[in-house]
Design a protein around this motif. Structure first.
Motif, PDB file in Angstrom:
ATOM      1  N   SER A 148      -2.832  -8.962 -10.787  1.00 23.37           N
ATOM      2  CA  SER A 148      -3.220  -7.684 -11.382  1.00 23.37           C
ATOM      3  C   SER A 148      -4.479  -7.799 -12.224  1.00 23.37           C
ATOM      4  CB  SER A 148      -2.064  -7.155 -12.252  1.00 23.37           C
ATOM      5  OG  SER A 148      -1.687  -8.130 -13.220  1.00 23.37           O
ATOM      6  N   ASN A 198      -6.086  -9.483  -7.061  1.00 21.35           N
ATOM      7  CA  ASN A 198      -5.106  -8.403  -7.125  1.00 21.35           C
ATOM      8  C   ASN A 198      -4.170  -8.463  -5.915  1.00 21.35           C
ATOM      9  OD1 ASN A 198      -5.987  -7.303  -9.525  1.00 21.35           O
ATOM     10  ND2 ASN A 198      -7.419  -5.892  -8.530  1.00 21.35           N
ATOM     11  N   LYS A 199      -2.969  -8.031  -6.086  1.00 22.64           N
ATOM     12  CA  LYS A 199      -1.976  -8.087  -5.012  1.00 22.64           C
ATOM     13  C   LYS A 199      -2.454  -7.368  -3.765  1.00 22.64           C
ATOM     14  CE  LYS A 199       2.760  -6.872  -3.778  1.00 22.64           C
ATOM     15  NZ  LYS A 199       4.087  -6.385  -4.239  1.00 22.64           N
ATOM     16  N   TYR A 200      -3.097  -6.206  -3.934  1.00 25.42           N
ATOM     17  CA  TYR A 200      -3.515  -5.408  -2.783  1.00 25.42           C
ATOM     18  C   TYR A 200      -4.987  -5.599  -2.437  1.00 25.42           C
ATOM     19  CZ  TYR A 200       1.051  -3.318  -3.324  1.00 25.42           C
ATOM     20  OH  TYR A 200       2.408  -3.126  -3.407  1.00 25.42           O
ATOM     21  N   ARG A 283      -1.454   1.943  -4.952  1.00 23.37           N
ATOM     22  CA  ARG A 283      -0.395   0.943  -5.119  1.00 23.37           C
ATOM     23  C   ARG A 283      -0.772  -0.062  -6.207  1.00 23.37           C
ATOM     24  NH1 ARG A 283       3.395   0.907  -0.809  1.00 23.37           N
ATOM     25  NH2 ARG A 283       2.783   2.245   0.936  1.00 23.37           N
ATOM     26  N   GLN A 284      -2.037  -0.484  -6.242  1.00 21.94           N
ATOM     27  CA  GLN A 284      -2.470  -1.418  -7.276  1.00 21.94           C
ATOM     28  C   GLN A 284      -2.423  -0.766  -8.644  1.00 21.94           C
ATOM     29  OE1 GLN A 284      -3.352  -4.735  -6.561  1.00 21.94           O
ATOM     30  NE2 GLN A 284      -3.327  -5.022  -8.781  1.00 21.94           N
ATOM     31  N   THR A 285      -2.790   0.513  -8.703  1.00 24.81           N
ATOM     32  CA  THR A 285      -2.729   1.255  -9.972  1.00 24.81           C
ATOM     33  C   THR A 285      -1.302   1.343 -10.485  1.00 24.81           C
ATOM     34  OG1 THR A 285      -4.678   2.565  -9.363  1.00 24.81           O
ATOM     35  CG2 THR A 285      -3.244   3.457 -11.075  1.00 24.81           C
ATOM     36  N   HIS A 288      -0.190  -1.813 -12.095  1.00 30.96           N
ATOM     37  CA  HIS A 288      -0.678  -1.982 -13.463  1.00 30.96           C
ATOM     38  C   HIS A 288       0.153  -1.190 -14.465  1.00 30.96           C
ATOM     39  CE1 HIS A 288      -4.947  -3.129 -11.866  1.00 30.96           C
ATOM     40  NE2 HIS A 288      -4.024  -4.034 -11.602  1.00 30.96           N
ATOM     41  N   GLU A 292       6.508  -0.426  -8.748  1.00 28.79           N
ATOM     42  CA  GLU A 292       6.289  -0.629  -7.319  1.00 28.79           C
ATOM     43  C   GLU A 292       7.155   0.380  -6.565  1.00 28.79           C
ATOM     44  OE1 GLU A 292       4.068  -2.429  -5.658  1.00 28.79           O
ATOM     45  OE2 GLU A 292       4.542  -4.563  -5.784  1.00 28.79           O
TER      46      GLU A 292
END
Length: 306
Positions: A148, A198-200, A283-285, A288, A292
């Motif tokens: 993240s 970042n994960k995505y 999805r990344q937002t 944070h 999920e």
């Protein structure tokens, strides 16, 4: 064959009417009416592809409304543009800077609260006593371990100088060591934001100065919402809790705008709830903001909210 008496009578009346119109000066006006009527009945000749025919102009220009029409856009706005247009928060009395208690992080955990996993309800959402509307489904550790903030959140002097007047200091040592276990330092306290961390694999969010300009930052938690959440999760309670929880609800609460936007995009694309190709930035937002999208949450949104 000579005309019948009826035809002779009709011709005589037409001649009399014409003579009278000439005497009154109405013959030219009558001819103009006939010409306009004929033009109105004439079909509009459309331009043929590759031909020379001209479009016939209408007799009168169409009437238009005096109101200015709103421009319609058929492209979805970028998340950064939407955030930039968000209203600033009203001015409030700032809280003093927070000094973490001395001693190991484990001593900061409130009694009866298991900071390693947290209490969860039947749908896997975290439960915090006294705050029934605050239901994230990720712990701070899970957010950090997932990948993240481009890897820079816990940089000791990270962030551009903003309204607070200096770079904002933060230390990962304030929090339990197992939150960062197995991660290289560049995964959470690097100096340069890297999307690949970042994960995505995308960039999401704004910088420190932007947060401050919007009035979202309080000196108590100068790194913003996630710093507040880390401290809230480990047991701290403060006068800023309701404001920060309200901000979370606006993003991913029961009717949070970003989780609803994600669900709508999934439905329109006719893909699975866990297909990461659908809106990776959103999805990344959400990640944070300690959330999920799960299958249960997706079904709930479809059945109860949308």
């Amino acid at each position: 064959m000579p005309p019948s008496p009826l035809e002779q009578q009709r011709a005589s009346r037409i001649a009399d009417n014409k003579r009278r119109m000439q005497e009154l000066g109405l013959e030219e006006a009558a001819n103009g009416v006939k010409e306009r009527a004929a033009a109105a009945e004439k079909p509009v000749q459309k331009r043929k592809r590759g031909g020379d025919a001209e479009d016939a102009a209408p007799a009168e220009p169409p009437r238009r409304s005096g109101r200015q029409r709103k421009e319609v856009s058929y492209t979805e706005p970028r998340l950064a543009d939407v955030l930039a247009s968000a209203p600033a928060e009203p001015e409030r009395e700032p809280l003093p800077a927070y000094d973490p208690p001395a001693g190991p992080p484990a001593a900061q955990v409130a009694p009866s609260f298991d900071a390693s996993e947290g209490k969860r309800d039947s749908k896997g959402r975290l439960v915090f006593d006294g705050h029934p509307d605050f239901r994230p489904n990720l712990t701070p550790k899970q957010v950090i371990q997932a990948g993240s903030f481009g890897g820079i959140y816990f940089n000791p002097v990270g962030g551009k100088p903003g309204i607070l007047g200096k770079s904002v200091a933060i230390s990962h040592k304030e929090f339990p060591a197992d939150w960062f276990e197995g991660l290289p330092a560049k995964a959470y306290r690097a100096r340069i934001y890297t999307m690949g961390r970042n994960k995505y694999g995308v960039k999401a969010g704004q910088d420190q100065a932007f947060w401050e300009e919007k009035g979202w930052i309080d000196p108590q938690d100068p790194r913003g919402w996630f710093q507040w959440y880390c401290r809230f999760y480990t047991g701290r309670r403060s006068k800023d809790d309701e404001r920060q929880i309200s901000r979370w609800k606006g993003v991913v609460g029961e009717k949070g705008r970003w989780v609803r936007a994600l669900v709508n995009k999934i439905i329109r694309s006719n893909k699975r709830w866990d297909d990461a190709t659908v809106s990776p930035v959103i999805r990344q937002t959400l990640l944070h903001w300690a959330f999920e999208l799960t299958e249960d949450e997706f079904e709930r949104m479809v059945n109860e909210v949308l």
